[in-house]
Enzyme design. Structure first.
Site, PDB file in Angstrom:
ATOM      1  N   ASP A  25      -3.047   4.663  -2.409  1.00 10.79           N
ATOM      2  CA  ASP A  25      -4.129   5.215  -1.603  1.00 10.79           C
ATOM      3  C   ASP A  25      -4.649   6.519  -2.211  1.00 10.79           C
ATOM      4  O   ASP A  25      -3.871   7.383  -2.623  1.00 10.79           O
ATOM      5  CB  ASP A  25      -3.573   5.487  -0.189  1.00 10.79           C
ATOM      6  CG  ASP A  25      -4.648   5.784   0.822  1.00 10.79           C
ATOM      7  OD1 ASP A  25      -5.489   4.904   1.055  1.00 10.79           O
ATOM      8  OD2 ASP A  25      -4.646   6.899   1.379  1.00 10.79           O
ATOM      9  N   HIS A  79     -11.138  -2.759   3.564  1.00  7.94           N
ATOM     10  CA  HIS A  79     -11.092  -2.401   4.979  1.00  7.94           C
ATOM     11  C   HIS A  79     -11.852  -1.115   5.288  1.00  7.94           C
ATOM     12  O   HIS A  79     -11.844  -0.657   6.424  1.00  7.94           O
ATOM     13  CB  HIS A  79      -9.630  -2.253   5.404  1.00  7.94           C
ATOM     14  CG  HIS A  79      -8.948  -1.145   4.652  1.00  7.94           C
ATOM     15  ND1 HIS A  79      -8.681  -1.223   3.299  1.00  7.94           N
ATOM     16  CD2 HIS A  79      -8.518   0.066   5.040  1.00  7.94           C
ATOM     17  CE1 HIS A  79      -8.117  -0.089   2.912  1.00  7.94           C
ATOM     18  NE2 HIS A  79      -8.008   0.713   3.952  1.00  7.94           N
ATOM     19  N   ASP A  80     -12.461  -0.501   4.266  1.00  8.60           N
ATOM     20  CA  ASP A  80     -13.225   0.733   4.483  1.00  8.60           C
ATOM     21  C   ASP A  80     -14.730   0.535   4.308  1.00  8.60           C
ATOM     22  O   ASP A  80     -15.493   1.494   4.476  1.00  8.60           O
ATOM     23  CB  ASP A  80     -12.787   1.810   3.476  1.00  8.60           C
ATOM     24  CG  ASP A  80     -11.345   2.239   3.671  1.00  8.60           C
ATOM     25  OD1 ASP A  80     -10.884   2.277   4.830  1.00  8.60           O
ATOM     26  OD2 ASP A  80     -10.685   2.535   2.650  1.00  8.60           O
ATOM     27  N   ASP A 102       0.867  -1.171   0.000  1.00  6.39           N
ATOM     28  CA  ASP A 102       0.000   0.000   0.000  1.00  6.39           C
ATOM     29  C   ASP A 102       0.906   1.223   0.000  1.00  6.39           C
ATOM     30  O   ASP A 102       1.766   1.354   0.876  1.00  6.39           O
ATOM     31  CB  ASP A 102      -0.849  -0.026   1.281  1.00  6.39           C
ATOM     32  CG  ASP A 102      -2.213   0.566   1.091  1.00  6.39           C
ATOM     33  OD1 ASP A 102      -2.280   1.684   0.563  1.00  6.39           O
ATOM     34  OD2 ASP A 102      -3.199  -0.077   1.486  1.00  6.39           O
ATOM     35  N   GLU A 137      -6.516   3.422  -5.943  1.00  4.89           N
ATOM     36  CA  GLU A 137      -7.782   3.490  -5.203  1.00  4.89           C
ATOM     37  C   GLU A 137      -8.544   4.715  -5.679  1.00  4.89           C
ATOM     38  O   GLU A 137      -8.064   5.848  -5.504  1.00  4.89           O
ATOM     39  CB  GLU A 137      -7.545   3.598  -3.688  1.00  4.89           C
ATOM     40  CG  GLU A 137      -8.865   3.536  -2.928  1.00  4.89           C
ATOM     41  CD  GLU A 137      -8.860   4.231  -1.570  1.00  4.89           C
ATOM     42  OE1 GLU A 137      -9.729   3.925  -0.753  1.00  4.89           O
ATOM     43  OE2 GLU A 137      -8.000   5.103  -1.329  1.00  4.89           O
TER      44      GLU A 137
HETATM   45  C1  NOJ Z   1      -8.176   5.288   2.016  1.00 10.68           C
HETATM   46  C2  NOJ Z   1      -7.849   4.159   2.944  1.00 10.68           C
HETATM   47  O1  NOJ Z   1      -8.299   2.959   2.381  1.00 10.68           O
HETATM   48  C3  NOJ Z   1      -8.505   4.475   4.266  1.00 10.68           C
HETATM   49  O2  NOJ Z   1      -8.468   3.398   5.151  1.00 10.68           O
HETATM   50  C4  NOJ Z   1      -7.837   5.689   4.826  1.00 10.68           C
HETATM   51  O3  NOJ Z   1      -8.490   6.085   6.004  1.00 10.68           O
HETATM   52  C5  NOJ Z   1      -7.858   6.850   3.837  1.00 10.68           C
HETATM   53  N1  NOJ Z   1      -7.536   6.456   2.503  1.00 10.68           N
HETATM   54  C6  NOJ Z   1      -6.865   7.888   4.224  1.00 10.68           C
HETATM   55  O4  NOJ Z   1      -5.581   7.411   3.952  1.00 10.68           O
END
Ligand code: NOJ
Length: 528
Positions: free
Chosen positions: A201, A325-326, A99, A264
């Site tokens: 990210d 994970h989000d 990542d 992402e």
């Molecule tokens: C996306 C990530 O997947 C998330 O977990 C994070 O909080 C935010 N970007 C900020 O880096």
């Protein structure tokens, strides 16, 4: 499966390192833990492992606040542990994806400490500093993704800095050429250590409007939605110049053999596909999150797949993501029965699938007691239902007290029912979701039509979604019942007379179908 590169015909598996395997009894997962579980991943059949951030970090956002891009947080181990992981991954013929978090650092990163030390510091311009408006208020109306203003006032130097996420995550200034070079050196540091690629990210955030204009209000916003959605993010992200930055990152990776750049990106399809870049000079795989965001019904899914297929640029390779994970876990979103249909969908669509650890054992809803909340977003905007802790609970390996994840109480609670729902128990159950995942992956790996074949929708109605995958003379049909009702499906050429290759219930194998097939409630079938 020759002729195609690994990131096209392979399957990506995301690990949230804090929650995969604890090896040293501190309740938090780590790198040696991941290494110790690699044989499970080989057995599952995936090809590439993407691990969420493992860098030194104050953990305000659980590692997405990086204080050193070229190290390993002691919680996760050492650089030597990392090198061992890379070696063991490669020894098994797998790939490792890191990542990369380039949009922001931690406020504890030495670069930011320097940057905030004075207006004339050479690193001042590595971050985004702006004067207050005449009344002292923030430079514009931009909102943090975790709620509140995206600007933090620095008393000592009299300016605001911009943070798209927490105030402990100041945004870097990607318009600064020195910063860019420093970040490309970070990429080379890990590429030289053997990593096979990066998931980048919030890549669509890297460049902001040069004039920092206010974002316009979002007329569709409702106070039960997060504050970030109150404005349309037209000036704070997705700026044209970002594609130049991504092409530069891509050139760094292209200096090495066979590496992958994944972005992402949460944008609608027509904006998303721009991230393949001009002449495919951008991300190899701009993450496609539509299966996460869609209403779970056959017509909505059929439509979005068709639109996505149609929007792809010439030569652009598709990809599909079911969870991360989000986002609430797939089984929490659609229920245990449809989670099996979702697995079949993910692993039969055209394009690289990304799985999320624990979905293969069907982890579903988890209530996090208030005193165990960890997610900073939930702490900032409590009670709106956006807590990300439920999708970050520990992996469930066996029926022991802490599920084989740890010898002590883990950092987040285990999901209820982990005594029954774990790798050991589900492996021994021939009809389990875990064995369904294994069977789907085996079939995908062994069938060119599924791995790299063409996609063609089959005209279906109501709750059934159907499509054909074909490669040369090899042809498979997929029919998914997105409802809890039995549905008879009429089959026309070339599907009539096919045989069942796989049912989501793991029975019916080799059953010959005529000009009709009966789909049971929540059943998916692959015919061939
Ligand atoms: C996306 C990530 O997947 C998330 O977990 C994070 O909080 C935010 N970007 C900020 O880096």
């Amino acid at each position: 499966m020759p002729a195609e590169t690994w990131w096209k015909n392979g399957i990506v598996y995301q690990i949230y390192p804090r929650s995969f395997q604890d090896s040293n009894g501190d309740g938090v997962g780590d790198l040696p833990g991941i290494t110790s579980r690699l044989d499970y991943l080989v057995d599952l059949g995936i090809d590439a492992v993407w691990i969420s951030p493992i860098y030194p970090s104050p953990m305000a956002d659980f590692g997405y606040d990086v204080s050193d891009y070229c190290g390993v947080h002691p919680l996760f181990g050492t650089l030597a542990d990392f090198d061992r992981l890379v070696a063991e991954v490669h020894r098994r013929g797998l790939k490792l994806i890191l990542d990369f978090v380039p949009n922001h650092t931690s406020d504890q990163h030495p670069w930011f400490v320097e940057s905030r030390s004075s207006r004339s510091n050479p690193k001042r311009d590595w971050y985004i500093w702006r004067d207050p408006r005449p009344d002292g208020s923030p430079p514009n109306n931009w909102v943090s993704n975790f709620g509140g203003s995206a600007w933090e006032f620095d008393e000592a130097t009299g300016q605001y800095y911009y943070h798209a996420f927490l105030r402990q995550q100041p945004d870097l200034n990607w318009r600064n050429p020195e910063l860019r070079e420093a970040m490309y050196d970070v990429l080379r540091f890990w590429l030289d250590r053997g990593v096979d690629g990066f998931r980048v990210d919030v890549i669509w955030h890297l460049i902001k409007d040069a004039e920092f204009r206010d974002n316009p209000p979002n007329p569709a916003w409702h106070p039960e939605r997060p504050e970030i959605e109150s404005l349309l993010q037209v000036h704070s992200s997705d700026q044209e110049e970002v594609h130049e930055v991504i092409a530069e990152m891509r050139r760094v990776l292209d200096g090495y053999r066979d590496r992958v750049l994944i972005g992402e990106i949460y944008l609608p399809t027509e904006r998303l596909v721009a991230y393949y870049g001009k002449d495919l000079s951008g991300a190899h795989l701009p993450f496609n999150f539509q299966l996460i965001q869609t209403a779970w019904n056959a017509r909505a899914i059929a439509k979005l797949v068709d639109e996505y297929e149609a929007a792809l640029p010439q030569g652009g390779w598709p990809n599909w993501v079911l969870g991360n994970h989000d986002q609430p876990r797939i089984a929490a979103r659609v229920g245990a029965e449809q989670a099996r249909v979702a697995a079949m969908l993910l692993l039969t669509l055209r394009g690289t699938p990304t799985m999320y650890y624990g979905d293969e054992i069907g982890i579903g809803r988890v209530e996090i007691p208030p005193d165990r909340v960890q997610d900073p977003w939930e702490k900032n905007e409590p009670g709106l239902g956006f807590n990300r802790d439920p999708e970050r609970t520990p992996m469930q390996w066996d029926a022991s007290r802490f599920a084989g994840f740890s010898t002590v109480e883990p950092w987040l609670p285990l999901a209820p029912g982990h005594e029954r729902q774990n790798v050991a128990v589900l492996s021994a159950d021939p009809g389990s979701i875990l064995n369904l995942y294994r069977a789907l992956i085996r079939l995908r790996r062994g069938t060119r039509a599924l791995a790299i074949g063409d996609y063609q929708p089959i005209r279906t109605e109501g709750h059934v979604f159907g499509f054909l995958r074909s490669h040369g003379s090899e042809r498979l049909a997929v029919f998914l019942n997105l409802s809890g009702e039995p549905i008879p499906v009429k089959l026309v050429s070339p599907c009539d007379g096919m045989r069942v290759k796989l049912s989501t219930f793991l029975d019916r194998v080799d059953e010959r179908v005529g000009s009709n097939v009966a789909l049971r409630p929540n059943e998916g079938l692959i015919l061939g």
